[in-house]
Design a protein around this motif. Structure first.
Motif, PDB file in Angstrom:
ATOM      1  N   LEU A 229       0.833  -1.208   0.000  1.00 14.85           N
ATOM      2  CA  LEU A 229       0.000   0.000   0.000  1.00 14.85           C
ATOM      3  C   LEU A 229       0.866   1.255   0.000  1.00 14.85           C
ATOM      4  N   VAL A 230       1.945   1.249   0.776  1.00 19.12           N
ATOM      5  CA  VAL A 230       2.854   2.401   0.810  1.00 19.12           C
ATOM      6  C   VAL A 230       3.538   2.573  -0.550  1.00 19.12           C
ATOM      7  N   GLN A 231       3.971   1.460  -1.150  1.00 20.86           N
ATOM      8  CA  GLN A 231       4.581   1.527  -2.479  1.00 20.86           C
ATOM      9  C   GLN A 231       3.601   2.098  -3.500  1.00 20.86           C
ATOM     10  N   LEU A 232       2.347   1.671  -3.398  1.00 22.75           N
ATOM     11  CA  LEU A 232       1.316   2.153  -4.307  1.00 22.75           C
ATOM     12  C   LEU A 232       1.126   3.657  -4.164  1.00 22.75           C
ATOM     13  N   PHE A 233       1.070   4.143  -2.934  1.00 23.03           N
ATOM     14  CA  PHE A 233       0.893   5.578  -2.702  1.00 23.03           C
ATOM     15  C   PHE A 233       2.095   6.380  -3.193  1.00 23.03           C
ATOM     16  N   LEU A 234       3.302   5.842  -2.946  1.00 29.10           N
ATOM     17  CA  LEU A 234       4.507   6.550  -3.394  1.00 29.10           C
ATOM     18  C   LEU A 234       4.543   6.679  -4.909  1.00 29.10           C
ATOM     19  N   ILE A 235       4.134   5.619  -5.602  1.00 27.95           N
ATOM     20  CA  ILE A 235       4.141   5.651  -7.065  1.00 27.95           C
ATOM     21  C   ILE A 235       3.039   6.557  -7.592  1.00 27.95           C
ATOM     22  N   TYR A 236       1.842   6.442  -7.032  1.00 28.92           N
ATOM     23  CA  TYR A 236       0.700   7.192  -7.560  1.00 28.92           C
ATOM     24  C   TYR A 236       0.770   8.676  -7.207  1.00 28.92           C
ATOM     25  N   PHE A 237       1.161   8.970  -5.962  1.00 27.39           N
ATOM     26  CA  PHE A 237       1.191  10.364  -5.521  1.00 27.39           C
ATOM     27  C   PHE A 237       2.578  10.988  -5.634  1.00 27.39           C
ATOM     28  N   GLY A 238       3.624  10.153  -5.642  1.00 30.64           N
ATOM     29  CA  GLY A 238       4.979  10.689  -5.653  1.00 30.64           C
ATOM     30  C   GLY A 238       5.551  10.943  -7.034  1.00 30.64           C
ATOM     31  N   LEU A 239       5.274  10.049  -7.993  1.00 37.57           N
ATOM     32  CA  LEU A 239       5.857  10.204  -9.324  1.00 37.57           C
ATOM     33  C   LEU A 239       5.470  11.503 -10.028  1.00 37.57           C
ATOM     34  N   PRO A 240       4.251  12.037  -9.819  1.00 37.18           N
ATOM     35  CA  PRO A 240       3.932  13.319 -10.463  1.00 37.18           C
ATOM     36  C   PRO A 240       4.898  14.443 -10.112  1.00 37.18           C
ATOM     37  N   TYR A 241       5.529  14.370  -8.930  1.00 37.88           N
ATOM     38  CA  TYR A 241       6.509  15.394  -8.558  1.00 37.88           C
ATOM     39  C   TYR A 241       7.776  15.302  -9.400  1.00 37.88           C
ATOM     40  N   THR A 242       8.004  14.154 -10.031  1.00 39.37           N
ATOM     41  CA  THR A 242       9.160  13.995 -10.910  1.00 39.37           C
ATOM     42  C   THR A 242       8.796  14.273 -12.370  1.00 39.37           C
ATOM     43  N   GLY A 243       7.542  14.601 -12.623  1.00 38.31           N
ATOM     44  CA  GLY A 243       7.091  14.866 -13.986  1.00 38.31           C
ATOM     45  C   GLY A 243       6.455  13.684 -14.668  1.00 38.31           C
ATOM     46  N   LEU A 244       6.397  12.519 -13.981  1.00 38.71           N
ATOM     47  CA  LEU A 244       5.793  11.316 -14.554  1.00 38.71           C
ATOM     48  C   LEU A 244       4.440  11.097 -13.896  1.00 38.71           C
ATOM     49  N   ARG A 245       3.383  11.273 -14.651  1.00 43.87           N
ATOM     50  CA  ARG A 245       2.040  11.155 -14.106  1.00 43.87           C
ATOM     51  C   ARG A 245       1.372   9.898 -14.669  1.00 43.87           C
TER      52      ARG A 245
END
Length: 239
Positions: free
Chosen positions: A70-86
């Motif tokens: 669940l934490v990995q899922l949140f990091l990918i879904y909510f975190g990647l947009p900060y790197t420009g990958l949505r």
């Protein structure tokens, strides 16, 4: 007053349940295909690669095996947009589940690869087998035979773990159930039906794994002796 079971409102939403089931099967199949590919690659570079690749693979494995999906899922879904990958919810779900499975399957594959004696690999090369044939018949297939029960067990856990992606509103069975429950207010009935569907899907996948195992291990491999590797080579060449 005793609770009266009423499945009619839930069963009336059968098309949504069917769609959710199809989405779960599709998500699981995609994640399993990607995750096994990643896991096998990581296992091979950890066993046969240079020291830096072993350490990099170990870092990936430990990072994903020691954090919740669940934490990995949140990091990918909510975190990647900060790197420009949505990514949308479904793409993030596939990405997270694949990487999670890749970490676990890498260790399962590695255990099988380590179990293959180096002398057997040398014997296969000495008997004239190509490196590709040695990799396929002397290493990968025998290693897979050793770890196949553990691997299929992990794949079942991955299938059931896809229910977590409902947390980001990905389209799958649990999300469909939550929607139906919120609109019919038949919580018990809804999730009893969802549980029955998951049991059915799980047994169907296990049947597929069994059939695949029969096909993959239908003939002798090079696990017993180098001579069996020669037999496979002759069969491959049509001799």
């Amino acid at each position: 007053m005793a609770y009266e079971m009423n499945f009619a409102p839930v069963l009336a939403r059968a098309p949504e349940l069917v769609t959710g089931t199809i989405n779960t099967v599709t998500l699981s199949a995609q994640a399993i295909a990607i995750g096994l590919t990643v896991g096998l690659f990581v296992a091979l570079v950890r066993v046969n690669g240079p020291q830096w690749s072993n350490r990099l693979g170990a870092f990936y494995v430990e990072a994903f095996r020691n954090t919740p999906l669940l934490v990995q899922l949140f990091l990918i879904y909510f975190g990647l947009p900060y790197t420009g990958l949505r990514l949308d919810a479904n793409q993030a779900a596939i990405f997270a589940v694949s990487l999670n499975l890749g970490a676990y399957s890498a260790e399962i594959f590695r255990a099988g690869l380590i179990a293959i004696p180096k002398t057997q690999i040398e014997a296969g090369l000495a008997l004239g087998m190509s490196r590709l044939q040695v990799m396929r018949y002397v290493i990968i297939v025998p290693a897979l035979r050793i770890v196949y029960p553990a691997l299929t067990g992990q794949l079942t856990l991955t299938l059931l773990g896809t229910s977590i992606v409902s947390a980001i509103s990905a389209n799958e069975l649990t999300m469909a159930g939550a929607t139906i429950e919120s609109q019919t207010f038949r919580s018990l009935e809804t999730f009893l039906v969802i549980a029955a569907i998951y049991i059915t899907i799980t047994f169907a996948f296990r049947f597929v794994y069994w059939l695949f195992g029969l096909w993959l291990f239908r003939r002798p491999t090079a696990t017993g002796s180098a001579a069996s590797g020669v037999t496979l080579k002759l069969r491959e060449s049509g001799s």
